[in-house]
Design a protein around this motif. Structure first.
Motif, PDB file in Angstrom:
ATOM      1  N   ASP A 156       0.896  -1.837  -0.153  1.00 25.12           N
ATOM      2  CA  ASP A 156       0.097   0.094  -0.226  1.00 25.12           C
ATOM      3  C   ASP A 156       0.649   1.187   0.044  1.00 25.12           C
ATOM      4  OD1 ASP A 156      -2.105   1.366   0.824  1.00 25.12           O
ATOM      5  OD2 ASP A 156      -3.188   0.196   1.635  1.00 25.12           O
ATOM      6  N   ALA A 157       0.219   2.705  -0.755  1.00 22.45           N
ATOM      7  CA  ALA A 157       1.100   3.822  -0.416  1.00 22.45           C
ATOM      8  C   ALA A 157       0.937   3.927   1.024  1.00 22.45           C
ATOM      9  CB  ALA A 157       0.544   4.634  -1.097  1.00 22.45           C
ATOM     10  N   HIS A 158      -0.265   3.227   1.932  1.00 15.63           N
ATOM     11  CA  HIS A 158      -0.735   3.930   2.653  1.00 15.63           C
ATOM     12  C   HIS A 158      -0.468   2.840   4.011  1.00 15.63           C
ATOM     13  CE1 HIS A 158      -3.179   6.040  -0.071  1.00 15.63           C
ATOM     14  NE2 HIS A 158      -2.494   6.876   0.187  1.00 15.63           N
ATOM     15  N   ASP A 210      -2.601  -3.138  -1.642  1.00 13.38           N
ATOM     16  CA  ASP A 210      -4.162  -2.001  -1.838  1.00 13.38           C
ATOM     17  C   ASP A 210      -3.295  -1.537  -3.490  1.00 13.38           C
ATOM     18  OD1 ASP A 210      -4.720   0.585  -2.805  1.00 13.38           O
ATOM     19  OD2 ASP A 210      -5.099   0.932  -0.147  1.00 13.38           O
ATOM     20  N   ASP A 234      -3.283   1.078  -5.034  1.00 15.49           N
ATOM     21  CA  ASP A 234      -2.474   2.409  -4.666  1.00 15.49           C
ATOM     22  C   ASP A 234      -0.963   1.211  -4.575  1.00 15.49           C
ATOM     23  OD1 ASP A 234      -2.336   2.638  -1.956  1.00 15.49           O
ATOM     24  OD2 ASP A 234      -4.319   3.534  -2.341  1.00 15.49           O
ATOM     25  N   THR A 265      -7.316   6.830  -3.940  1.00 10.80           N
ATOM     26  CA  THR A 265      -6.195   7.862  -3.417  1.00 10.80           C
ATOM     27  C   THR A 265      -4.780   7.499  -3.587  1.00 10.80           C
ATOM     28  OG1 THR A 265      -5.696   6.117  -1.001  1.00 10.80           O
ATOM     29  CG2 THR A 265      -7.328   8.308  -1.337  1.00 10.80           C
TER      30      THR A 265
END
Ligand code: ALG
Ligand code: ZN
Ligand code: ZN
Length: 322
Positions: free
Chosen positions: A151-153, A242, A244, A256
């Motif tokens: 994930d980026a997050h 994710d 992203d 996002t």
């Protein structure tokens, strides 16, 4: 499928054009056509937990459409995943878009049912909120699991607008609930602005290691995969992807997006490097096709799910052979 039955594989694309007919993942049979599966591929059309662009409710079907081009032999893992084990498309979990708490319960109950048949789960689509009920179901079966979170997050934030169940908070909830093995947790692909330094401090206290997207670039995929494999060992492993985690150039169709992400090649190679891990279930989330172009994101997601199902099928076949 019992061990002496031959799995029913995908529709033969050299006889029936791959663009014909309704889409199932990789043109595999539906679960109701084969009775039971070793790996159940299931869509989760839910995006009521997002903090920015909506649209991940359409992710599962976009991934199915893009997966029409997948072929039955995976050279990178030297395996024919759909011949080694019965992989089937279980359709979508029908979740309430207006009530997040009820949706979380519905996903958990559906995952309980499928895991109860002995299947491993490969879920497609939805926003990251759904990882929490999926992990709850997996932990009921296996105990606290190792988690590799691409994930980026961080997704270990506490609440948004007072809400506990959102796509930015599933892994904090999971740690609080004791359903993760906190000695074997890692984010991969992390980058981008945070709310404050405390986000990282909290995350570290929960037990997460971090491999940023810049680490992947500097250290390379083999070293990263080695490190992740060592961290996970032979624990039951859940992989949450994710989309992203990829750079917006490789996955524009997401809610996002953050600049500076991994390439799809890096992601696929890291996953292949995890082939010996005990992968019990996985998700690919946050595919929002309305922001996609030329199916870039859903193609990347379909190949990601293909690598994950290959890992599971190989392990099922190896366990049977023992
Ligand atoms: N899980 C995803 N994709 N994003 C979380 C972002 C949370 C935020 O708006 O800060
Ligand atoms: Zn994300
Ligand atoms: Zn996420």
């Amino acid at each position: 499928m019992s061990s002496n039955e031959t799995p029913r594989g995908p529709v033969d694309s050299s006889r029936i054009p791959r663009y014909a007919g309704p889409a199932t993942f990789a043109r595999l049979p539906r679960l109701d056509e084969v009775g039971r599966a070793d790996v159940a591929v299931v869509g989760v059309p839910f995006d009521s937990g997002v903090s920015y662009r909506p649209g991940a409710r359409f992710g599962g079907n976009a991934i199915r459409e893009a997966s029409r081009l997948l072929r039955p032999y995976n050279p990178a893992q030297d395996a024919s995943p759909f011949a080694l084990a019965q992989v089937a498309d279980g359709g979508d979990i029908a979740v309430n878009p207006f009530d997040i708490n009820e949706a979380v319960e519905t996903v958990e109950a559906a995952a309980d049912d499928l895991l109860g048949t002995g299947a491993r789960l490969m879920t497609l689509g939805g926003d990251h909120t759904i990882a929490l009920p999926l992990l709850r179901a997996v932990a009921k079966k296996h105990g606290p699991v190792a988690l590799l979170h691409f994930d980026a997050h961080l997704d270990t934030w506490d609440t948004y607008f007072g809400a506990e169940y959102t796509h930015g908070t599933p892994f904090r909830r999971a740690v609080e609930e004791g359903i993760l093995d906190t000695s074997a947790l890692s984010h991969v692909g992390t980058r981008g602005p945070l709310y404050g330094r405390k986000d990282l401090d909290d995350d570290e206290k929960m037990g997460f290691g971090i491999v940023t997207s810049a680490d992947v670039m500097r250290r390379g995929v083999d070293e990263v995969a080695d490190q992740l494999r060592q961290r996970v060992g032979d624990r039951p492993l859940y992989i949450s992807i994710d989309i992203d985690c990829l750079d917006p150039a490789h996955a524009p169709g997401t809610g996002t997006p953050e600049a500076g992400g991994m390439t799809s090649r890096e992601l696929l190679e890291i996953l292949r490097g995890l082939a010996s891990c005990n992968l019990v279930s996985a998700d690919v989330v946050e595919v929002a096709p309305a922001y996609d172009h030329a199916e870039i994101t859903s193609v990347a997601a379909s190949h990601t799910a293909y690598e994950l199902t290959t890992i599971m099928s190989r392990q099922i076949a190896e366990a049977r052979a023992q």
